[in-house]
Design a protein around this motif. Structure first.
Motif, PDB file in Angstrom:
ATOM      1  N   GLU A  87     -43.642 -22.279  16.571  1.00 22.31           N
ATOM      2  CA  GLU A  87     -44.519 -22.054  17.845  1.00 22.31           C
ATOM      3  C   GLU A  87     -45.753 -21.542  17.511  1.00 22.31           C
ATOM      4  O   GLU A  87     -45.917 -20.854  16.439  1.00 22.31           O
ATOM      5  CB  GLU A  87     -43.828 -20.949  18.327  1.00 22.31           C
ATOM      6  N   SER A  88     -46.853 -22.224  18.191  1.00 17.75           N
ATOM      7  CA  SER A  88     -48.134 -21.964  17.920  1.00 17.75           C
ATOM      8  C   SER A  88     -48.971 -21.625  18.996  1.00 17.75           C
ATOM      9  O   SER A  88     -48.769 -22.110  19.977  1.00 17.75           O
ATOM     10  CB  SER A  88     -48.722 -23.282  17.146  1.00 17.75           C
ATOM     11  N   TRP A  89     -49.992 -20.776  18.792  1.00 14.99           N
ATOM     12  CA  TRP A  89     -50.903 -20.365  19.552  1.00 14.99           C
ATOM     13  C   TRP A  89     -51.941 -20.351  19.249  1.00 14.99           C
ATOM     14  O   TRP A  89     -52.484 -20.207  18.022  1.00 14.99           O
ATOM     15  CB  TRP A  89     -50.809 -18.807  20.004  1.00 14.99           C
ATOM     16  N   GLY A  90     -53.300 -20.795  19.858  1.00 14.95           N
ATOM     17  CA  GLY A  90     -54.741 -21.067  19.367  1.00 14.95           C
ATOM     18  C   GLY A  90     -55.583 -21.070  20.567  1.00 14.95           C
ATOM     19  O   GLY A  90     -55.179 -20.750  21.784  1.00 14.95           O
ATOM     20  N   ARG A  91     -56.773 -21.153  20.208  1.00 13.78           N
ATOM     21  CA  ARG A  91     -57.831 -21.032  21.235  1.00 13.78           C
ATOM     22  C   ARG A  91     -59.129 -22.114  20.516  1.00 13.78           C
ATOM     23  O   ARG A  91     -59.281 -22.180  19.244  1.00 13.78           O
ATOM     24  CB  ARG A  91     -58.508 -19.649  21.371  1.00 13.78           C
ATOM     25  N   CYS A  92     -59.675 -22.645  21.536  1.00 12.27           N
ATOM     26  CA  CYS A  92     -60.803 -23.483  21.030  1.00 12.27           C
ATOM     27  C   CYS A  92     -62.153 -22.862  21.289  1.00 12.27           C
ATOM     28  O   CYS A  92     -62.141 -22.279  22.484  1.00 12.27           O
ATOM     29  CB  CYS A  92     -60.738 -24.873  21.772  1.00 12.27           C
ATOM     30  N   PHE A  93     -62.818 -22.936  20.631  1.00 10.48           N
ATOM     31  CA  PHE A  93     -64.394 -22.208  20.652  1.00 10.48           C
ATOM     32  C   PHE A  93     -65.435 -23.198  20.546  1.00 10.48           C
ATOM     33  O   PHE A  93     -65.379 -24.087  19.827  1.00 10.48           O
ATOM     34  CB  PHE A  93     -64.448 -21.264  19.602  1.00 10.48           C
ATOM     35  N   ARG A  94     -66.526 -23.141  21.373  1.00 14.69           N
ATOM     36  CA  ARG A  94     -67.539 -24.133  21.186  1.00 14.69           C
ATOM     37  C   ARG A  94     -68.831 -23.292  21.107  1.00 14.69           C
ATOM     38  O   ARG A  94     -69.013 -22.166  21.553  1.00 14.69           O
ATOM     39  CB  ARG A  94     -67.697 -24.771  22.597  1.00 14.69           C
ATOM     40  N   GLY A  95     -69.729 -23.855  20.166  1.00 14.68           N
ATOM     41  CA  GLY A  95     -71.063 -23.237  19.998  1.00 14.68           C
ATOM     42  C   GLY A  95     -72.161 -23.212  21.131  1.00 14.68           C
ATOM     43  O   GLY A  95     -71.563 -24.060  22.206  1.00 14.68           O
ATOM     44  N   SER A  96     -73.136 -22.929  21.139  1.00 17.10           N
ATOM     45  CA  SER A  96     -74.085 -22.910  22.221  1.00 17.10           C
ATOM     46  C   SER A  96     -74.407 -24.502  22.537  1.00 17.10           C
ATOM     47  O   SER A  96     -74.886 -24.594  23.983  1.00 17.10           O
ATOM     48  CB  SER A  96     -75.320 -22.171  22.003  1.00 17.10           C
ATOM     49  N   GLN A  97     -74.505 -25.264  21.658  1.00 15.42           N
ATOM     50  CA  GLN A  97     -74.917 -26.819  22.107  1.00 15.42           C
ATOM     51  C   GLN A  97     -73.552 -27.440  22.767  1.00 15.42           C
ATOM     52  O   GLN A  97     -73.583 -28.720  22.550  1.00 15.42           O
ATOM     53  CB  GLN A  97     -75.337 -27.563  20.742  1.00 15.42           C
ATOM     54  N   ARG A  98     -72.298 -26.711  22.450  1.00 19.98           N
ATOM     55  CA  ARG A  98     -71.010 -27.216  22.897  1.00 19.98           C
ATOM     56  C   ARG A  98     -70.594 -28.655  21.926  1.00 19.98           C
ATOM     57  O   ARG A  98     -69.716 -29.245  22.432  1.00 19.98           O
ATOM     58  CB  ARG A  98     -71.184 -27.887  24.448  1.00 19.98           C
ATOM     59  N   ASP A  99     -71.137 -28.360  20.869  1.00 14.58           N
ATOM     60  CA  ASP A  99     -70.681 -29.505  19.911  1.00 14.58           C
ATOM     61  C   ASP A  99     -70.139 -28.797  18.501  1.00 14.58           C
ATOM     62  O   ASP A  99     -69.789 -29.639  17.843  1.00 14.58           O
ATOM     63  CB  ASP A  99     -71.820 -30.592  19.417  1.00 14.58           C
ATOM     64  N   GLN A 100     -70.294 -27.567  18.378  1.00 13.76           N
ATOM     65  CA  GLN A 100     -69.750 -26.909  17.414  1.00 13.76           C
ATOM     66  C   GLN A 100     -68.376 -26.160  17.758  1.00 13.76           C
ATOM     67  O   GLN A 100     -68.219 -25.456  18.155  1.00 13.76           O
ATOM     68  CB  GLN A 100     -70.604 -25.886  16.880  1.00 13.76           C
TER      69      GLN A 100
END
Length: 127
Positions: free
Chosen positions: A97-110
């Motif tokens: 079982e896995s949990w996670g989260r996606c994070f983006r930089g201010s330019q939305r490309d990081q």
């Protein structure tokens, strides 16, 4: 085999592992528990591997659902949760079982994707 079981402690077979994935560079890093769960060497997981190395260890019947959950988290910059089977260090499939989260930089490309994965209890057969 692609790993050395002697390099792992006995409790690591049941421990949760931490991972982080640099989506743009397509490099995923995992600790030794993640390496065991996916049947990879600890050195290669800690040094980083392409995501396809991890996806290739997921049971074929579970891959599409997990890929969709990952895609949804990335496109929404949201959370991720999935239960699936993975071929681990003993070269057998076991549920995780896995949990996670996606994070983006201010330019939305990081884009960074971080999470935790742990062994799950087998699902009882449907009667």
């Amino acid at each position: 085999m692609i790993f050395d079981l002697q390099s792992f402690g006995p409790l690591e077979f049941e421990e949760a592992g931490i991972f982080t994935w640099n989506v743009g560079a397509d490099v995923m890093f995992g600790d030794s528990a993640v390496a065991l769960l996916y049947g990879l060497s600890a050195e290669s997981a800690i040094s980083g591997k392409k995501m396809c190395a991890y996806l290739g260890r997921i049971h074929p019947d579970d891959l599409a659902d997990d890929a969709l959950a990952i895609h949804t988290a990335i496109t929404s910059s949201g959370s991720y949760h999935a239960t699936y089977r993975v071929r681990g260090a003993l070269d057998i499939y076991r549920p995780v079982e896995s949990w996670g989260r996606c994070f983006r930089g201010s330019q939305r490309d990081q884009v960074q994707f971080a999470g935790i994965i742990h062994p799950a209890e087998p699902t009882p057969p449907v009667q």
